[in-house]
Design a protein around this motif. Structure first.
Motif, PDB file in Angstrom:
ATOM      1  N   THR A 165       0.848  -1.187   0.000  1.00  0.00           N
ATOM      2  CA  THR A 165       0.000   0.000   0.000  1.00  0.00           C
ATOM      3  C   THR A 165       0.876   1.227   0.000  1.00  0.00           C
ATOM      4  OG1 THR A 165      -1.477  -1.270   1.403  1.00  0.00           O
ATOM      5  CG2 THR A 165      -2.016   1.041   1.119  1.00  0.00           C
ATOM      6  N   LEU A 166       0.532   2.143  -0.876  1.00  0.00           N
ATOM      7  CA  LEU A 166       1.280   3.397  -0.947  1.00  0.00           C
ATOM      8  C   LEU A 166       0.422   4.487  -0.307  1.00  0.00           C
ATOM      9  CD1 LEU A 166       3.234   4.616  -4.010  1.00  0.00           C
ATOM     10  CD2 LEU A 166       1.917   6.221  -2.670  1.00  0.00           C
ATOM     11  N   PHE A 167       0.907   5.004   0.812  1.00  0.00           N
ATOM     12  CA  PHE A 167       0.190   6.073   1.504  1.00  0.00           C
ATOM     13  C   PHE A 167       0.816   7.412   1.151  1.00  0.00           C
ATOM     14  CE2 PHE A 167      -0.478   2.439   4.401  1.00  0.00           C
ATOM     15  CZ  PHE A 167      -1.860   2.445   4.435  1.00  0.00           C
ATOM     16  N   ARG A 242      -2.029  18.397  -7.410  1.00  0.00           N
ATOM     17  CA  ARG A 242      -1.342  18.082  -8.674  1.00  0.00           C
ATOM     18  C   ARG A 242      -0.531  16.793  -8.564  1.00  0.00           C
ATOM     19  NH1 ARG A 242       1.385  23.029 -11.417  1.00  0.00           N
ATOM     20  NH2 ARG A 242       1.680  21.472 -13.035  1.00  0.00           N
ATOM     21  N   VAL A 243       0.077  16.583  -7.402  1.00  0.00           N
ATOM     22  CA  VAL A 243       0.831  15.327  -7.218  1.00  0.00           C
ATOM     23  C   VAL A 243      -0.120  14.133  -7.345  1.00  0.00           C
ATOM     24  CG1 VAL A 243       2.189  13.920  -5.614  1.00  0.00           C
ATOM     25  CG2 VAL A 243       2.619  16.382  -5.772  1.00  0.00           C
ATOM     26  N   THR A 244      -1.247  14.197  -6.638  1.00  0.00           N
ATOM     27  CA  THR A 244      -2.164  13.050  -6.655  1.00  0.00           C
ATOM     28  C   THR A 244      -2.802  12.880  -8.045  1.00  0.00           C
ATOM     29  OG1 THR A 244      -3.824  14.486  -5.645  1.00  0.00           O
ATOM     30  CG2 THR A 244      -2.692  12.955  -4.192  1.00  0.00           C
ATOM     31  N   GLN A 245      -3.095  14.002  -8.685  1.00  0.00           N
ATOM     32  CA  GLN A 245      -3.663  13.908 -10.040  1.00  0.00           C
ATOM     33  C   GLN A 245      -2.673  13.213 -10.981  1.00  0.00           C
ATOM     34  OE1 GLN A 245      -4.194  17.652 -11.996  1.00  0.00           O
ATOM     35  NE2 GLN A 245      -4.760  16.676 -13.915  1.00  0.00           N
ATOM     36  N   GLN A 246      -1.406  13.600 -10.847  1.00  0.00           N
ATOM     37  CA  GLN A 246      -0.385  12.985 -11.716  1.00  0.00           C
ATOM     38  C   GLN A 246      -0.180  11.514 -11.401  1.00  0.00           C
ATOM     39  OE1 GLN A 246       3.241  14.573 -12.808  1.00  0.00           O
ATOM     40  NE2 GLN A 246       2.552  16.683 -12.910  1.00  0.00           N
ATOM     41  N   ALA A 253      -1.388   3.610  -7.902  1.00  0.00           N
ATOM     42  CA  ALA A 253      -2.469   3.609  -6.901  1.00  0.00           C
ATOM     43  C   ALA A 253      -1.945   4.131  -5.567  1.00  0.00           C
ATOM     44  CB  ALA A 253      -2.994   2.195  -6.729  1.00  0.00           C
ATOM     45  N   TYR A 254      -2.742   4.943  -4.896  1.00  0.00           N
ATOM     46  CA  TYR A 254      -2.317   5.501  -3.603  1.00  0.00           C
ATOM     47  C   TYR A 254      -3.505   5.608  -2.669  1.00  0.00           C
ATOM     48  CZ  TYR A 254      -4.504   9.726  -5.372  1.00  0.00           C
ATOM     49  OH  TYR A 254      -5.421  10.601  -5.865  1.00  0.00           O
ATOM     50  N   THR A 255      -3.206   5.752  -1.391  1.00  0.00           N
ATOM     51  CA  THR A 255      -4.239   5.978  -0.380  1.00  0.00           C
ATOM     52  C   THR A 255      -3.808   7.193   0.427  1.00  0.00           C
ATOM     53  OG1 THR A 255      -4.562   3.597  -0.202  1.00  0.00           O
ATOM     54  CG2 THR A 255      -5.432   4.912   1.603  1.00  0.00           C
ATOM     55  N   ILE A 256      -4.699   8.146   0.582  1.00  0.00           N
ATOM     56  CA  ILE A 256      -4.336   9.328   1.383  1.00  0.00           C
ATOM     57  C   ILE A 256      -4.402   8.945   2.862  1.00  0.00           C
ATOM     58  CG2 ILE A 256      -5.023  11.677   2.039  1.00  0.00           C
ATOM     59  CD1 ILE A 256      -5.931  12.057  -0.876  1.00  0.00           C
ATOM     60  N   ASN A 257      -3.329   9.226   3.583  1.00  0.00           N
ATOM     61  CA  ASN A 257      -3.286   8.931   5.017  1.00  0.00           C
ATOM     62  C   ASN A 257      -2.967  10.230   5.749  1.00  0.00           C
ATOM     63  OD1 ASN A 257      -2.728   8.214   7.605  1.00  0.00           O
ATOM     64  ND2 ASN A 257      -1.150   6.699   7.114  1.00  0.00           N
ATOM     65  N   PRO A 258      -3.987  10.860   6.329  1.00  0.00           N
ATOM     66  CA  PRO A 258      -3.788  12.189   6.930  1.00  0.00           C
ATOM     67  C   PRO A 258      -2.838  12.182   8.119  1.00  0.00           C
ATOM     68  CG  PRO A 258      -6.115  11.541   6.923  1.00  0.00           C
ATOM     69  CD  PRO A 258      -5.339  10.356   6.481  1.00  0.00           C
ATOM     70  N   ARG A 259      -2.540  10.991   8.654  1.00  0.00           N
ATOM     71  CA  ARG A 259      -1.638  10.923   9.816  1.00  0.00           C
ATOM     72  C   ARG A 259      -0.186  10.792   9.437  1.00  0.00           C
ATOM     73  NH1 ARG A 259      -2.981   6.753  14.409  1.00  0.00           N
ATOM     74  NH2 ARG A 259      -0.773   7.178  14.800  1.00  0.00           N
ATOM     75  N   PHE A 272       5.291  10.384   1.799  1.00  0.00           N
ATOM     76  CA  PHE A 272       4.683   9.122   1.360  1.00  0.00           C
ATOM     77  C   PHE A 272       5.414   7.951   1.980  1.00  0.00           C
ATOM     78  CE2 PHE A 272       7.422   7.153  -1.946  1.00  0.00           C
ATOM     79  CZ  PHE A 272       8.378   8.158  -2.090  1.00  0.00           C
ATOM     80  N   GLU A 273       4.724   6.850   1.982  1.00  0.00           N
ATOM     81  CA  GLU A 273       5.272   5.646   2.607  1.00  0.00           C
ATOM     82  C   GLU A 273       4.650   4.433   1.921  1.00  0.00           C
ATOM     83  OE1 GLU A 273       6.296   4.365   7.065  1.00  0.00           O
ATOM     84  OE2 GLU A 273       4.237   5.045   6.842  1.00  0.00           O
ATOM     85  N   VAL A 274       5.431   3.378   1.804  1.00  0.00           N
ATOM     86  CA  VAL A 274       4.898   2.127   1.268  1.00  0.00           C
ATOM     87  C   VAL A 274       4.994   1.080   2.372  1.00  0.00           C
ATOM     88  CG1 VAL A 274       5.308   0.235  -0.359  1.00  0.00           C
ATOM     89  CG2 VAL A 274       5.436   2.607  -1.153  1.00  0.00           C
TER      90      VAL A 274
END
Ligand code: AMP
Length: 431
Positions: A165-167, A242-246, A253-259, A272-274
């Motif tokens: 998972t890529l956060f 823009r980063v997420t759009q790109q 695939a990514y997951t937003i992790n507000p923490r 970011f973290e995997v």
């Protein structure tokens, strides 16, 4: 082993990497170098020892790394030195020290090497561990972030890791962070007393670090704290979008992790973290982000940057678990000789084949043929070339294919070509 002398063992948390595991380490490194090459990154090698201030100023004086984990010593009473706990600060130091910014443009570096943190050792966590990392200096464009993350995704794919998972998150810039930290401090006032001792301290000194806390009891409280992503200023918000759009455009695939704020102070905007489920408790495979203020923190000019570090120890564990990357380093030829007169011609053949890059073994003490074949078998040799009196007289050596058991007499001058043809027969796709 001597009974009187205490055997010396490696330092706690620092391990020996032995073959055949080192084959896999090398393969992973080869793949990484190829991917970095494809994205136009160049290797940088910085010292393992750095002035301690490099890390206290950049990683952050209140981080676990700096307060608890650094190997720091005073070098002959003159200077405080530290074994690097990470390499980003070193790369930025080198960039500044050599005034690479004067050359203009974007600088893209990668590195491989050991890092040192005096953490509690466990599976996937060592005191000497290895990172494969990259840094891009000289641009704050969101495409740099997206391209760097795309590179990571390609590398993971190349080594056969598909389940992870890529956060992603944004920690904003000092501008918006000040407001968030104020709100966070306020929110923590109500709950800090119920949290672990570290968090109680952090709530005052460096509230962002509370979000890194791994203590299970604190998690429900942390879940309810405000999210930094809701406090980004317009520019940081735009950058993040823009980063997420790109990433979507690039099929990552990514997951937003507000923490996700990560344990180092120098991050700005993208973090970011995997993580990978196969790693167990130490599930963070790699991490990185943007650090636009780092260069100035260590006395350099303004120089935006983006980078990441992959934990190679964990990468290798994940590669092993995925089982896609097959690594074999078989012995290609074992040269067996019988009779004193055969040693020199056998040595000459071994030398010739080795010069052409083949993996060859030869014994230097006289052995019976049966024993030679047993050794060749144990070493996993694909071929055995047999040289005895008869072979020397005829000028034709026996070549035994250990996979089929077939044996043929081959002209001495033809052996290299013969083995090459056999190899191509066995692996036509590689030719
Ligand atoms: P960091 O430099 O803390 O962002 O860590 C980047 C990556 O390095 C992590 O995701 C881990 O894979 C790896 N890493 C960090 N600390 C250790 C350690 N003590 N042992 C093994 N790998 C580590």
């Amino acid at each position: 082993m001597s009974k009187d002398v205490e055997p010396i063992r490696s330092v706690k948390g620092m391990r020996d990497l032995l073959p055949p595991e080192t084959w896999l380490w090398q393969r992973v490194e080869e793949e990484a170098r190829q991917v970095f090459h494809a994205y136009n990154f160049d290797e940088i090698r910085t010292p393992i020892l750095e002035p301690t201030a490099l890390f206290t100023r950049s990683v952050g004086a209140d981080t676990d790394i700096v307060t608890k984990e650094m190997y720091t010593f005073c070098d002959r009473g003159e200077e405080s030195l530290t074994l690097r706990p990470e390499a980003t600060a070193s790369v930025v130091r080198a960039y500044t020290e050599h005034a690479l910014y004067n050359r203009g443009g974007i600088h893209k570096f990668y590195y491989l090497g050991p890092m040192f943190r005096r953490d509690r050792p466990q599976k996937g966590r060592y005191r000497q561990f290895y990172q494969i990392g990259a840094e891009v200096l000289g641009s704050d464009h969101p495409s740099i972030d997206a391209e760097g993350i795309e590179l990571v995704a390609l590398l993971l794919d190349r080594v056969g890791i598909r389940q992870y998972t890529l956060f992603i998150n944004s920690v904003g810039c000092p501008n918006c962070r000040a407001e968030y930290v104020r709100v966070l401090r306020q929110a923590l006032r109500g709950v800090a007393a119920q949290m672990c001792a570290d968090c109680q301290r952090r709530a005052e000194t460096n509230p962002l670090r509370v979000l890194d806390c791994k203590v299970p009891g604190d998690q429900p409280l942390i879940e309810r704290l405000p999210h930094i992503i809701d406090y980004l200023d317009a520019e940081c918000r735009h950058h993040f979008d823009r980063v997420t759009q790109q990433l979507r455009e690039r099929g990552v695939a990514y997951t937003i992790n507000p923490r996700l704020v990560r344990g180092l102070d120098y991050y700005t905007r993208t973090t970011f973290e995997v993580t990978s489920g196969v790693l167990g408790a130490q599930n963070s495979l790699l991490g990185g982000g943007r650090y636009d203020g780092l260069s100035e923190m260590i006395g350099g000019p303004a120089a935006p940057g983006f980078g990441f570090a992959i934990g190679q120890d964990r990468l290798v564990l994940a590669v092993e678990a995925a089982g896609q990357l097959k690594v074999e380093c078989p012995l290609e030829v074992y040269v067996a000789w019988m009779g004193d007169g055969a040693l020199a011609p056998a040595g000459e053949l071994a030398r010739q084949l080795r010069r052409s890059g083949q993996r060859v073994e030869i014994a230097y003490q006289p052995l019976k043929l049966k024993r030679s074949l047993a050794i060749a078998n144990k070493l996993g040799a694909r071929f055995v070339v047999i040289i005895g009196e008869g072979e020397l007289a005829s000028g034709r050596y026996q070549v035994k294919d250990m996979t089929t058991g077939e044996q043929e007499a081959v002209e001495r001058a033809e052996i290299e070509r013969y083995l090459q043809a056999k190899r191509e027969e066995a692996a036509p796709s590689e030719t």
